[in-house]
Scaffold this motif. Structure first.
Motif, PDB file in Angstrom:
ATOM      1  N   ILE A 148       3.473  -1.832  -6.953  1.00  0.00           N
ATOM      2  CA  ILE A 148       2.130  -1.327  -5.954  1.00  0.00           C
ATOM      3  C   ILE A 148       2.626  -2.626  -4.714  1.00  0.00           C
ATOM      4  O   ILE A 148       2.295  -3.847  -4.711  1.00  0.00           O
ATOM      5  CB  ILE A 148       0.838  -2.105  -7.155  1.00  0.00           C
ATOM      6  N   VAL A 149       2.258  -2.039  -3.860  1.00  0.00           N
ATOM      7  CA  VAL A 149       2.295  -2.509  -2.418  1.00  0.00           C
ATOM      8  C   VAL A 149       1.719  -2.826  -1.887  1.00  0.00           C
ATOM      9  O   VAL A 149       0.592  -1.750  -1.127  1.00  0.00           O
ATOM     10  CB  VAL A 149       3.654  -2.165  -1.635  1.00  0.00           C
ATOM     11  N   VAL A 150       0.721  -4.026  -0.748  1.00  0.00           N
ATOM     12  CA  VAL A 150       0.023  -4.435  -0.830  1.00  0.00           C
ATOM     13  C   VAL A 150       0.056  -5.279   0.825  1.00  0.00           C
ATOM     14  O   VAL A 150       0.968  -6.273   0.839  1.00  0.00           O
ATOM     15  CB  VAL A 150      -1.559  -5.627  -1.315  1.00  0.00           C
ATOM     16  N   LEU A 154      -5.194   0.651 -10.350  1.00  0.00           N
ATOM     17  CA  LEU A 154      -3.754   1.867 -10.264  1.00  0.00           C
ATOM     18  C   LEU A 154      -2.795   1.283 -11.032  1.00  0.00           C
ATOM     19  O   LEU A 154      -1.874   1.550 -11.586  1.00  0.00           O
ATOM     20  CB  LEU A 154      -2.785   0.912  -8.868  1.00  0.00           C
ATOM     21  N   GLU A 155      -3.205  -0.304 -11.080  1.00  0.00           N
ATOM     22  CA  GLU A 155      -2.318  -0.909 -12.353  1.00  0.00           C
ATOM     23  C   GLU A 155      -2.128  -0.456 -13.737  1.00  0.00           C
ATOM     24  O   GLU A 155      -1.672  -0.471 -14.511  1.00  0.00           O
ATOM     25  CB  GLU A 155      -2.321  -2.593 -12.862  1.00  0.00           C
ATOM     26  N   ARG A 156      -3.589   0.234 -13.972  1.00  0.00           N
ATOM     27  CA  ARG A 156      -3.765   0.287 -15.736  1.00  0.00           C
ATOM     28  C   ARG A 156      -3.149   2.236 -15.670  1.00  0.00           C
ATOM     29  O   ARG A 156      -2.801   2.562 -17.154  1.00  0.00           O
ATOM     30  CB  ARG A 156      -4.784   0.706 -15.556  1.00  0.00           C
ATOM     31  N   ARG A 189       3.054  -5.933 -10.965  1.00  0.00           N
ATOM     32  CA  ARG A 189       3.358  -5.724 -10.645  1.00  0.00           C
ATOM     33  C   ARG A 189       3.278  -5.082  -9.321  1.00  0.00           C
ATOM     34  O   ARG A 189       3.558  -4.334  -8.626  1.00  0.00           O
ATOM     35  CB  ARG A 189       3.516  -3.811 -11.530  1.00  0.00           C
ATOM     36  N   ILE A 190       2.301  -6.672  -8.777  1.00  0.00           N
ATOM     37  CA  ILE A 190       1.885  -7.035  -7.050  1.00  0.00           C
ATOM     38  C   ILE A 190       2.941  -7.250  -5.860  1.00  0.00           C
ATOM     39  O   ILE A 190       3.566  -8.456  -6.821  1.00  0.00           O
ATOM     40  CB  ILE A 190       0.642  -7.000  -7.120  1.00  0.00           C
TER      41      ILE A 190
END
Length: 435
Positions: A91-93, A82-84, A114-115
């Protein structure tokens, strides 16, 4: 809770992929990113990753999203996928409280960016809802921005490609909701109350719902705000919530075979096999001599290119390693053959290893380096050379701590037979005809 550095030192380009964007998808991606330059605001996109499952079907005590694959947690590969994608801003985990510190450690160790982390709910839908709340700009002290489009994906689907993410995001912007689908592998049947067949579905008329799915944020957030406790407790399909509560019919997008979900223990072995295949697609040969110089090392290079015709083999000069290595890393090469012809020690190999360590390439995947040394038996006694080269064993132990696997290869020539000496194993002798 926001984690991950916005920039700074980190893996150059996070890892290999099976393919890039195809022509039409590349054009769509460019158009998606260039809307602002045409006077229109580019749509903001975020992703929510529910990661609160216990993995009961896996049959292991560790939740499957944290199970190691090549000594790295499975969820790290999904975050990497996702981050690439540069146009996904946040990006929310969603992770359980008991695994929050574990997740923080993963983000920091593998330098994910970006997490943001939120606490998961007791069910999948509740975890997703918590992730959406974090993006809704109605949470105290939140620095996250409300996106126009949100992508929902599974933590245990690590092989999602950018082309599928792009297709569902574009479709969601146009239709309000979109989801990846795949053909059914098995026929779906409905049993009667007495355990007999009641009816079966026509397989060609139905599809399996997969991830990722994407939505206009306002659509899916409203759906979750309106849905019943029963839906939050027992539901699994986000597209159905958008249809049921917001009357939004999702656009269905054909997904790729890479969207499969790691569910059972055997799937971990399959995932490991796929990753090994990806990182074995390229070998870089570096030599300590100018490209126009003729020496026995060129024979090795040509032989490798001929024998490994299914692998991309590139070459360069060790004297230019510092200049060229960044480009090699950007090409996602994790296998190096360092050919030492002009020197009898490990100086050039050390330079390569230092450059690899500085690049942080080995943070995400193991890097293999084979240090090759040629010895003319007429000039140097074999025993004297061996005593010096066996120092590589200690060197190999040291760099292995940094996920770099170093081996040594001694080629004793010009006699017909030559000896192969492994740095990490007992001496192995083989006889072959040297060209």
């Amino acid at each position: 809770m926001e984690l991950g550095p916005p920039g700074g030192a980190g893996p150059a380009e996070p890892g290999p992929r099976l393919r890039g964007l195809r022509g039409d998808d590349r054009a769509a991606s460019a158009a998606w990113l260039s809307e602002a330059s045409a006077g229109r605001r580019a749509p903001s996109v975020a992703a929510v990753l529910p990661a609160g499952g216990s993995g009961e079907r896996m049959g292991v005590p560790t939740p499957k999203q944290f199970c190691p694959v090549l000594e790295r947690p499975l969820i790290s590969y999904t975050l990497q996928a996702l981050e690439r994608v540069c146009w996904i801003k946040d990006i929310v985990v969603a992770v359980t409280g008991e695994n929050m510190e574990v997740m923080k450690g993963i983000v920091q160790r593998y330098q994910h960016k970006r997490i943001s982390l939120v606490e998961a709910g007791v069910t999948r839908h509740r975890s997703i809802f918590n992730g959406l709340k974090a993006l809704a700009e109605d949470q105290p002290n939140s620095k996250l921005c409300r996106p126009e489009v949100v992508i929902i994906h599974d933590a245990v689907r690590p092989f999602v490609e950018e082309d599928v993410l792009l297709k569902v995001a574009i479709a969601a912007k146009e239709h309000g909701a979109a989801g990846a689908i795949r053909p059914l592998v098995s026929t779906v049947i409905s049993p009667s109350a007495d355990g007999c067949l009641d009816h079966s579905l026509e397989r060609t008329s139905h599809r399996a719902s997969e991830m990722p799915q994407a939505f206009l944020f306002d659509v899916i957030y409203e759906a979750y705000q309106q849905c019943s406790d029963y839906d939050l407790e027992f539901g699994t399909e986000c597209l159905q919530l958008a249809l049921k509560y917001c009357h939004t019919k999702a656009k269905l997008v054909e997904g790729s075979p890479d969207l499969w979900k790691v569910t059972y223990k055997r799937d971990l072995y399959a995932a490991e096999s796929i990753i090994k295949e990806r990182i074995s697609q390229q070998i870089c040969i570096l030599m300590d001599a100018k490209e126009d110089e003729e020496h026995v090392g060129r024979c090795l290079e040509e032989m490798l290119k001929k024998e490994l015709n299914h692998v991309k083999v590139t070459s360069g000069a060790l004297c230019h390693a510092g200049r060229d290595l960044q480009q090699i890393i950007l090409e996602q090469c994790y296998n190096f053959v360092c050919v030492n012809v002009m020197t009898s020690d490990f100086e050039e190999t050390r330079k390569l290893l230092n450059a690899l360590e500085e690049s942080n390439l080995s943070i995400l995947y193991p890097v293999v380096v084979i240090s090759v040394h040629f010895l003319d038996y007429k000039l140097v006694p074999f025993g004297q050379k061996m005593e010096h080269l066996m120092q590589i064993k200690e060197f190999a132990k040291e760099v292995k701590k940094r996920n770099i696997l170093l081996c040594g290869l001694l080629i004793y020539y010009p006699q017909i037979s030559f000896e192969l000496i492994s740095a990490t194993n007992p001496p192995l002798f083989a006889e072959e005809d040297w060209p």
